[in-house]
Design a protein around this motif. Structure first.
Motif, PDB file in Angstrom:
ATOM      1  N   PHE B 264       0.801  -1.214   0.000  1.00 30.81           N
ATOM      2  CA  PHE B 264       0.000   0.000   0.000  1.00 30.81           C
ATOM      3  C   PHE B 264       0.841   1.275   0.000  1.00 30.81           C
ATOM      4  O   PHE B 264       0.328   2.351  -0.241  1.00 30.81           O
ATOM      5  CB  PHE B 264      -0.973   0.010   1.179  1.00 30.81           C
ATOM      6  N   PRO B 267       1.476   0.993  -4.466  1.00 29.71           N
ATOM      7  CA  PRO B 267       0.795  -0.018  -5.291  1.00 29.71           C
ATOM      8  C   PRO B 267       0.985   0.279  -6.774  1.00 29.71           C
ATOM      9  O   PRO B 267       1.211   1.419  -7.163  1.00 29.71           O
ATOM     10  CB  PRO B 267      -0.686   0.147  -4.894  1.00 29.71           C
ATOM     11  N   ILE B 273      -7.419  -4.545  -5.822  1.00 33.99           N
ATOM     12  CA  ILE B 273      -7.638  -4.497  -4.392  1.00 33.99           C
ATOM     13  C   ILE B 273      -9.003  -5.105  -4.114  1.00 33.99           C
ATOM     14  O   ILE B 273     -10.019  -4.553  -4.511  1.00 33.99           O
ATOM     15  CB  ILE B 273      -7.625  -3.051  -3.885  1.00 33.99           C
ATOM     16  N   LEU B 401     -12.343   0.484  -0.314  1.00 32.04           N
ATOM     17  CA  LEU B 401     -11.156   1.177  -0.797  1.00 32.04           C
ATOM     18  C   LEU B 401     -11.334   1.743  -2.196  1.00 32.04           C
ATOM     19  O   LEU B 401     -10.861   2.837  -2.482  1.00 32.04           O
ATOM     20  CB  LEU B 401      -9.958   0.217  -0.768  1.00 32.04           C
ATOM     21  N   ILE B 402     -11.992   0.990  -3.056  1.00 32.02           N
ATOM     22  CA  ILE B 402     -12.094   1.430  -4.438  1.00 32.02           C
ATOM     23  C   ILE B 402     -13.356   2.251  -4.665  1.00 32.02           C
ATOM     24  O   ILE B 402     -13.317   3.327  -5.234  1.00 32.02           O
ATOM     25  CB  ILE B 402     -12.073   0.223  -5.406  1.00 32.02           C
ATOM     26  N   GLU B 403     -14.479   1.738  -4.210  1.00 28.78           N
ATOM     27  CA  GLU B 403     -15.730   2.443  -4.476  1.00 28.78           C
ATOM     28  C   GLU B 403     -16.100   3.436  -3.381  1.00 28.78           C
ATOM     29  O   GLU B 403     -16.924   4.304  -3.595  1.00 28.78           O
ATOM     30  CB  GLU B 403     -16.883   1.422  -4.596  1.00 28.78           C
ATOM     31  N   SER B 404     -15.531   3.281  -2.204  1.00 30.72           N
ATOM     32  CA  SER B 404     -15.909   4.096  -1.050  1.00 30.72           C
ATOM     33  C   SER B 404     -17.422   4.005  -0.806  1.00 30.72           C
ATOM     34  O   SER B 404     -18.066   4.981  -0.461  1.00 30.72           O
ATOM     35  CB  SER B 404     -15.504   5.553  -1.271  1.00 30.72           C
ATOM     36  N   HIS B 411     -18.214   5.498   8.742  1.00 31.73           N
ATOM     37  CA  HIS B 411     -17.311   6.646   8.536  1.00 31.73           C
ATOM     38  C   HIS B 411     -16.824   7.163   9.873  1.00 31.73           C
ATOM     39  O   HIS B 411     -15.664   7.531  10.041  1.00 31.73           O
ATOM     40  CB  HIS B 411     -18.051   7.822   7.871  1.00 31.73           C
ATOM     41  N   LEU B 414     -14.140   5.029  11.370  1.00 32.40           N
ATOM     42  CA  LEU B 414     -12.892   5.148  10.632  1.00 32.40           C
ATOM     43  C   LEU B 414     -12.219   6.491  10.895  1.00 32.40           C
ATOM     44  O   LEU B 414     -11.011   6.567  11.118  1.00 32.40           O
ATOM     45  CB  LEU B 414     -13.134   4.976   9.132  1.00 32.40           C
ATOM     46  N   GLN B 508     -11.181  -1.845   5.320  1.00 30.33           N
ATOM     47  CA  GLN B 508     -10.242  -0.741   5.152  1.00 30.33           C
ATOM     48  C   GLN B 508      -8.839  -1.263   5.478  1.00 30.33           C
ATOM     49  O   GLN B 508      -8.294  -1.013   6.563  1.00 30.33           O
ATOM     50  CB  GLN B 508     -10.600   0.425   6.099  1.00 30.33           C
ATOM     51  N   LEU B 510      -5.918  -0.569   4.240  1.00 29.19           N
ATOM     52  CA  LEU B 510      -4.833   0.421   4.345  1.00 29.19           C
ATOM     53  C   LEU B 510      -4.746   0.952   5.766  1.00 29.19           C
ATOM     54  O   LEU B 510      -3.665   1.028   6.356  1.00 29.19           O
ATOM     55  CB  LEU B 510      -5.076   1.566   3.369  1.00 29.19           C
ATOM     56  N   LEU B 511      -5.866   1.301   6.338  1.00 33.34           N
ATOM     57  CA  LEU B 511      -5.869   1.815   7.701  1.00 33.34           C
ATOM     58  C   LEU B 511      -5.395   0.755   8.681  1.00 33.34           C
ATOM     59  O   LEU B 511      -4.634   1.041   9.610  1.00 33.34           O
ATOM     60  CB  LEU B 511      -7.277   2.296   8.082  1.00 33.34           C
TER      61      LEU B 511
ATOM     62  N   TYR C 195     -15.884  10.329   2.857  1.00 35.06           N
ATOM     63  CA  TYR C 195     -14.725   9.492   3.166  1.00 35.06           C
ATOM     64  C   TYR C 195     -13.920   9.287   1.890  1.00 35.06           C
ATOM     65  O   TYR C 195     -14.472   8.871   0.881  1.00 35.06           O
ATOM     66  CB  TYR C 195     -15.186   8.143   3.727  1.00 35.06           C
ATOM     67  N   PRO C 196     -12.645   9.594   1.917  1.00 32.86           N
ATOM     68  CA  PRO C 196     -11.863   9.528   0.673  1.00 32.86           C
ATOM     69  C   PRO C 196     -11.650   8.097   0.197  1.00 32.86           C
ATOM     70  O   PRO C 196     -11.517   7.171   0.986  1.00 32.86           O
ATOM     71  CB  PRO C 196     -10.517  10.159   1.057  1.00 32.86           C
ATOM     72  N   ARG C 197     -11.627   7.953  -1.121  1.00 32.39           N
ATOM     73  CA  ARG C 197     -11.316   6.649  -1.694  1.00 32.39           C
ATOM     74  C   ARG C 197      -9.820   6.379  -1.608  1.00 32.39           C
ATOM     75  O   ARG C 197      -9.026   7.301  -1.496  1.00 32.39           O
ATOM     76  CB  ARG C 197     -11.677   6.625  -3.181  1.00 32.39           C
ATOM     77  N   LEU C 198      -9.475   5.118  -1.706  1.00 39.60           N
ATOM     78  CA  LEU C 198      -8.064   4.747  -1.712  1.00 39.60           C
ATOM     79  C   LEU C 198      -7.342   5.480  -2.828  1.00 39.60           C
ATOM     80  O   LEU C 198      -6.218   5.968  -2.657  1.00 39.60           O
ATOM     81  CB  LEU C 198      -7.926   3.239  -1.898  1.00 39.60           C
ATOM     82  N   ALA C 199      -7.979   5.568  -3.986  1.00 38.16           N
ATOM     83  CA  ALA C 199      -7.336   6.226  -5.119  1.00 38.16           C
ATOM     84  C   ALA C 199      -6.977   7.659  -4.778  1.00 38.16           C
ATOM     85  O   ALA C 199      -5.894   8.137  -5.138  1.00 38.16           O
ATOM     86  CB  ALA C 199      -8.258   6.177  -6.339  1.00 38.16           C
ATOM     87  N   LEU C 202      -3.959   7.678  -2.422  1.00 40.61           N
ATOM     88  CA  LEU C 202      -2.701   7.379  -3.091  1.00 40.61           C
ATOM     89  C   LEU C 202      -2.303   8.512  -4.024  1.00 40.61           C
ATOM     90  O   LEU C 202      -1.141   8.899  -4.100  1.00 40.61           O
ATOM     91  CB  LEU C 202      -2.826   6.070  -3.872  1.00 40.61           C
ATOM     92  N   ARG C 205      -0.576  11.756  -2.840  1.00 40.31           N
ATOM     93  CA  ARG C 205       0.864  11.754  -2.582  1.00 40.31           C
ATOM     94  C   ARG C 205       1.626  12.481  -3.675  1.00 40.31           C
ATOM     95  O   ARG C 205       2.749  12.927  -3.448  1.00 40.31           O
ATOM     96  CB  ARG C 205       1.379  10.313  -2.489  1.00 40.31           C
TER      97      ARG C 205
END
Lengths: 335, 718, 269
Positions: B264, B267, B273, B401-404, B411, B414, B508, B510-511, C195-199, C202, C205
């Motif tokens: 992570f 990537p 993911i 992670l991808i779609e949130s 929320h 997190l 989640q 990554l967290l 809530y922010p997406r992983l994308a 990343l 950064r």
């Protein structure tokens, strides 16, 4: 570069929405008397209010025409002009949203130091010394201003207003904002009644009930207080589970997180899950039977008692104050 | 003879061609899936043992005595009767063929016939069970609800056909004198006696008809098998052999893409993911879906399904399987031009989102996905070792992670984890509040220091243990007990941050990685070797998941430590605690980590406690409802899981509901409070941690030295 | 070559010590700087709302550029990183040793200079910061920029050339508007940040963070910093009684009166 005691102190007086002057103005004038000769500044039509300022020691009162279309522009202009004219020892403004804005802008105009939310001001060798309580009220800080005309916003609720009647000289002040300055304008009348009960997420006041309320019937009390204060109704996790309020009203780590100015917790012990939903509230008041309830550790005012007895009394008291307020008109009561 | 040979070989060829084509398609479909994560072939001895016990020993099936015994019979029937298939094919070439060496032994004949009968009995049992538990009558309560019932009856029917044609053939063979077994084959001989009156010529005809019929049915069954859920007979041994060992419970696996772990920090563009489409699953996942027998044992145990939620682990797996099969032409198409020519329904299938509402054509409804409490009851029951929980979490990972797209209540949890390091957002400085009022000073390790050599344990208090008013009692009780027993320990105080378990269960990842890395650093800097925890989730995370990040510690649950201390006489529970008690096995302590006895040993050591087990206990314990990050989400569908479990506990007549995890304590306390409010529970019922009861017995009642642990008896419930 | 973008939103953010601690855990330096216990520091919670509001404006129009700006020591870049994850397109770090100890006047001067240099149509801030209560900085910045300020917005609507806010401090609702460019500070009531997406996490950064010093802003160092602070702290005393948490009991009537007094003092009646 303040002038020592005996110099003037500008006090921005404020009016209440219903007419008459705010209690805070009396308190500010009381403080001002310690520092010098209070000079009242009143925006809007004068009427009898100038005389009221005299009751608290303002020997001179400047009135400034203000249509109130622009909330703070006239006050800022007036204070800046007077400060340059009179070179006062300090400028006192009541803390609050408007006062904060006026003070900030005046401080920039005059390139002066500013201390906000002072709970007390006393004279000092190098100018007035302001006292603040910071970091969740755990520290007491004393500061003074070393450049310009000291600007203070004062949390007047801890200051007693004491009378020292004089007959004020009332002067009219004309201010004209600089050309090309665009001001904020109101787009709805001030003090218009809220259309309906506000939503939990945006409400400035939230009244919430928990297990201590006891039944759905008793939850009426929560509704009544919310109505009286113009706030939204919330419920703890248990209250929602038992069907005393709607699921959307749940204030909890798994429910709504609220950010009100006032959070009134009725019959809520203050479990960590509930606190997660309301810890952002600016002021917290709690009523609960158990003196060891965790909610009292975060409440600004905690009432140990049976809410079924206290709340009806509170509602009666609120009603009483609202009816007598209109009659009295000036510094009556606590408003 | 020639006729039967030609016909026999012809139908064999046709059947193999049909079946082979299907198998080849399934194989290629598996190839479109992702490569599997490493470790699937590690520890061969354990895997061999698993195949031996679970497949040949039918261990998991036998947990349900009646269907298990019936299935044992049918399974072994298939195995043993493989000999009859050899005999049948042999007989195409040589009329009186028998298997070399043992082919005429009485025991073999007996065995074959015994199992023919056993299979028929088994089928009768199956049929009876399916009639008794017909979902048309019993609805959701039947484990068969949602299974393809027609196909199941067809399979039973076909097996029946295999059996009776076999008997017919063998009986006819006896009469024509070509039967290999002169003795032992009692059933065949009995059938022969029935057929004898037909005469010799009829007997020959019957023999030919019998063998072709028998082989034909077997081959038809073969084709049916590869096109139905009965494929499990071939796939199950592989699925069991390649399953996570010791079981697909306990730790979750890190995120893998293309068989490699996803970094992570950095990537790549192509990293997948989680699971956003059916082809994102690994081929082992596809194997899982294909192996599902639709038995419904998982569904019957699922806490979500049992509280009227739409999640059924069986239906989840079936939906994924059906979607994979329906999308197969699309996935197997050589290029986009070919895809354009595919039928509309296939292309529509390919457009379906993997997770989405019914209106959007989603394969798995979000309510299904988010209802899961990751208790693992499904994985525990599954006779073919399907890894439901892993698939659910992988789909969650993609959603988060991808779609949130995930329940928005989460929320809050997190954001609190990110900003304050605990799910309620109280912050590090609040983590020492629980120590107030104890009659001694809890030793806190100063920042930057290492644990002294003589400190045996690091006591990991956890977020709930430090911040939840009801769970703090457990922390205090454990501190007092350790102090009493003279165990040298220290706590980290504000240096602890959440283990990351709720983030990981939510998806989640990554967290989780960030929190875990932070804790590993803290623990390593402190030189922690042995860690004692009071929370079953911390237990699982620290002990089983932190090694994935290089943090290897010896983690022991407080009930294990307390049991040992009592056993060694370092803690003496002398005072009587007169109460009827029941014990709730926390999922993450019991089922996921197999710690069942120590809490019971502690309870057993307290004089006066009378333990009554709940119907669903130990491996079959019913979840409290807080796992799978559901503690941090609102339960708005169906009835409440915690109330269901509370009712089960109250039904034992217990005055004390004992638990060993703060999540369980919170949920059960909530449940008991609600029941009291509703007048359905007596006022004196309370929920207590094991350590609480032990402390009472060690200290005695009303002893001021017990500190805050005994003062506030009533729980904080808002 | 700079393309003139449609709406330029600048969000002023602050890096503050982490989540609320119990009394006694914060230490004071002579200039009121706080000791940082536990996790180092993070984006001020109220500023997350400001960044999210900027993002909401950007989602309704296609031509919005969001720049996050902070004035603070080296560590403050973490706040900018978080702002980038939450939706800012780029960030500017005003970093200069000589800025240490700036009071509100100097801070607003520096921020206003940065905002001017960036060019702006709307400046957004959070209303309060975790370590210093209600902020005067937004109004000061607006005064220096010569634009209107709308403080404590509970709801914000950006139109073609005006901005409207609604706010309610408990004494009653208000609706205000001003012409752009303007400064707006937002409260937590304006809506939870998405809530922010992983994308986004990343990708953030790689978003640009520029560093500007006093020289870049054209400000004389002698006019900012601790030496030039217009206010001076004389004493700091910890309070034994933990502040003015008041516990009241007694007969319901007198208790109700105390309650009503409390509410009235704070303008809730």
């Amino acid at each position: 570069m303040g002038i020592g005691p005996g110099g003037s102190v500008l006090v921005l007086a404020q009016r209440r929405a219903g007419g008459g002057l705010c209690r805070s103005s009396g308190a500010l004038l009381t403080l001002a008397r310690r520092l010098g000769a209070p000079v009242g500044v009143l925006c809007g039509p004068p009427e009898g209010d100038a005389a009221s300022l005299g009751r608290y020691g303002a020997a001179t009162v400047y009135t400034v025409a203000d249509s109130r279309r622009h909330p703070t522009g006239v006050a800022v202009e007036a204070l800046a002009v007077l400060a340059r004219r009179l070179a006062p020892a300090a400028i006192l403004i009541a803390a609050g949203r408007e006062g904060q804005e006026v003070a900030a802008r005046v401080a920039v105009r005059l390139d002066s130091g500013i201390v906000t939310d002072a709970v007390d001001i006393r004279p000092g060798p190098d100018g007035p010394v302001a006292v603040q309580c910071v970091l969740d009220r755990s520290y007491r800080v004393e500061s003074s201003v070393v450049r310009g005309v000291p600007v203070f916003t004062v949390a007047t609720r801890s200051v007693a207003a004491r009378e020292a009647p004089v007959d004020p000289v009332v002067r009219r002040l004309a201010v004209r904002p600089a050309a090309g300055v665009r001001e904020v304008r109101r787009i709805a009348p001030v003090g218009a009644p809220a259309p309906r009960r506000p939503d939990l997420a945006t409400a400035a006041v939230v009244v919430a009930g928990g297990r201590g309320v006891g039944s759905r019937d008793s939850f009426r009390l929560v509704d009544q207080v919310a109505e009286a204060l113009g706030g939204a109704v919330g419920g703890s996790h248990t209250a929602t589970q038992l069907g005393w309020c709607s699921p959307e009203a749940q204030v909890d780590v798994v429910g709504r997180v609220v950010h009100p100015r006032l959070y009134l917790a009725l019959g809520i012990s203050g479990s960590v899950r509930h606190r997660a939903g309301m810890r952002a509230a600016a002021t917290i008041v709690a009523i609960d039977r158990d003196p060891a309830a965790p909610i009292f550790a975060v409440a600004d005012l905690g009432v140990v008692g049976d809410l079924h007895e206290v709340v009806p009394e509170l509602l009666a008291e609120i009603r009483r104050r609202r009816t007598t307020d209109g009659v009295n008109g000036t510094f009556g009561g606590a408003a | 003879m020639i006729v039967r040979l030609v016909l026999g070989l012809t139908i064999t060829a046709v059947a193999f061609a049909l079946a082979g084509r299907r198998v080849w398609m399934l194989y290629r479909l598996g190839r479109t899936a992702q490569p599997v994560e490493p470790g699937r072939t590690r520890d061969v001895p354990a895997r061999a043992w698993a195949v031996l016990t679970e497949v040949f020993g039918q261990r998991k099936l036998l947990r349900w005595s009646l269907p298990g015994a019936a299935h044992f019979a049918v399974f072994w029937g298939f195995v043993i009767l493989g000999a009859t298939i050899v005999e049948g094919f042999g007989a195409l070439f040589q009329r009186d063929f028998h298997i070399p060496l043992i082919g005429t032994d009485a025991w073999l004949g007996f065995l074959e016939d015994l199992f023919i009968v056993a299979v028929l009995v088994g089928l009768a049992v199956f049929a009876a069970l399916r009639l008794l538990q017909n979902p048309a009558r019993t609805g959701r309560r039947s484990r068969f609800f949602g299974s393809h019932l027609g196909a199941a009856w067809l399979v039973l029917f076909m097996i029946f056909n295999v059996m009776w044609t076999l008997l017919l053939y063998r009986g006819a063979q006896v009469n024509t004198g070509n039967f290999p077994f002169p003795h032992g084959a009692f059933a065949s001989h009995a059938v022969a006696r029935l057929l004898r009156p037909a005469g010799r010529t009829a007997g020959d005809v019957l023999e030919t008809v019998g063998i072709l019929g028998s082989l034909g049915v077997v081959l038809a069954f073969l084709v049916l098998v590869v096109y139905s859920k009965h494929l499990h007979i071939f796939l199950a041994p592989f699925n069991v052999a390649l399953a996570r060992r010791p079981r697909a419970l306990g730790p979750l696996l890190p995120v893998y893409s293309g068989g490699n772990p996803v970094d992570f920090e950095d990537p790549t563009e192509d990293d997948k993911i989680g699971r956003g489409a059916i082809e994102d699953f690994t081929w082992k996942g596809m194997l899982d879906f294909a192996t599902c027998t639709e038995c419904g044992r998982c569904q019957s145990q699922c806490p979500a399904w049992n509280t009227e939620k739409p999640l059924s682990p069986k239906l989840l797996i079936m939906n994924l399987r059906d979607h994979a099969l329906a999308k197969a032409p699309y996935l197997l198409a050589a290029n986009d031009e070919v895809r354009e020519t595919l039928p509309d329904d296939v292309r529509a299938e390919a457009q379906r989102p993997l997770v989405g509402a019914v209106e959007a054509g989603g394969v798995i409804d979000p309510d299904v996905l988010w209802s899961c409490v990751t208790c693992g009851a499904c994985v525990e029951q599954c006779p073919v070792d399907i890894e439901h929980v892993d698939h659910i979490v992988d789909m969650r990972r993609y959603q988060v992670l991808i779609e949130s797209q995930f329940p928005k209540e989460a929320h809050t949890m997190l954001r609190n984890l990110e900003r304050a390091g605990d799910p309620w957002g109280r912050g590090a400085a609040a983590r020492t509040e629980w120590m107030a009022g104890l009659p001694f000073e809890v030793p806190v390790l100063a920042g930057g220091e290492r644990l002294p050599e003589d400190v045996e344990y690091l006591f990991w208090v956890g977020c709930a243990g430090a911040l939840d008013d009801n769970a703090k009692r457990t922390s205090r009780a454990v501190a007092e007990l350790l102090h009493e027993a003279g165990v040298r320990y220290m706590v980290l105080g504000g240096a602890e941050t959440c283990t990351g378990d709720p983030a990981r269960r939510l998806g989640q990842e990554l967290l989780f990685q960030e929190l875990a890395a932070q804790n590993v650093k803290t623990l390593d800097d402190a030189g922690a070797r042995k860690i004692v925890v009071t929370c079953a989730h911390c237990f699982n995370a620290l002990g089983n998941e932190y090694p994935q990040l290089g943090g290897v510690y010896e983690v022991v649950h407080h009930t294990q430590l307390l049991a040992r201390l009592v056993g060694e006489g370092r803690l003496t529970p002398v005072h009587e605690v007169d109460a009827a008690v029941t014990y709730h096995d926390p999922c993450y302590l019991g089922r996921h980590n197999r710690v069942f006895s120590p809490p019971r040993e502690v309870l057993g050591g307290v004089p006066g406690l009378r333990l009554t087990e709940m119907p669903r206990n130990r491996e079959t314990s019913f979840c409290c409802g807080a796992g799978g990050a559901r503690m941090w989400m609102e339960e708005s569908i169906g009835t409440r899981i915690n109330e269901t479990r509370t009712d089960e506990a109250l039904a034992t007549g217990a005055e004390v509901v004992a638990a060993a995890c703060p999540y369980c304590i919170v949920m059960l306390t909530d449940g008991v409070s609600t029941r009291k409010q509703q007048g359905r529970a007596a006022e004196q019922v309370r929920v207590a941690d094991i350590s609480d009861l032990l402390l009472r017995s060690v200290r005695g009642p009303g002893d001021g030295a017990a500190g805050a642990a005994s003062t506030v008896d009533k729980p904080i419930v808002d | 070559m700079e393309r003139r973008l449609g709406v330029r939103v600048v969000v002023l953010v602050k890096h503050v010590p982490c989540a609320a601690g119990a009394p006694g855990h914060a230490g004071f330096a002579a200039d009121l700087r706080l000791d940082r216990a536990g996790r180092p520091g993070q984006l001020n919670e109220a500023d997350e709302f400001a960044v999210d509001q900027a993002l909401r404006v950007a989602l309704r129009r296609r031509d919005v550029q969001i720049t996050a700006v902070t004035m603070g020591p080296v560590r403050a870049v973490e706040a900018l990183r978080r702002a980038l994850v939450l939706g800012a397109d780029q960030a500017v770090h005003l970093l200069d040793d000589r800025l240490r100890g700036c009071d509100a006047l100097a801070t607003s001067r520096v921020l206003a200079a940065a905002v001017t240099r960036l060019g702006f149509d709307l400046v957004l801030c959070g209303t309060a910061s975790a370590d210093s209560g209600m902020s005067v900085v937004p109004a000061m910045v607006a005064e220096r920029l010569g634009v209107p300020v709308l403080c404590d917005a509970d709801a914000l609507t950006v139109r073609e050339s005006t901005v409207e806010i609604h706010r309610d401090d408990g004494a009653g609702p208000e609706a205000l508007a001003a012409d752009l460019p303007a400064v707006v500070s937002v409260t937590g009531r304006c809506g939870e940040p998405r809530y922010p997406r992983l994308a986004a996490t990343l990708e953030a950064r790689y978003r640009p963070v520029r560093t500007w010093t006093l020289g870049d802003l054209g400000i004389d160092p002698a006019e900012v910093g601790r030496e030039r602070s217009a206010t001076v702290v004389r004493t700091v005393t910890p309070r034994r009684d933990g502040g003015t948490r008041v516990l009241v009991d007694g007969d319901p009537t007198s208790v109700a009166i105390r309650l009503a007094d409390f509410l009235a003092e704070r303008q809730f009646l």
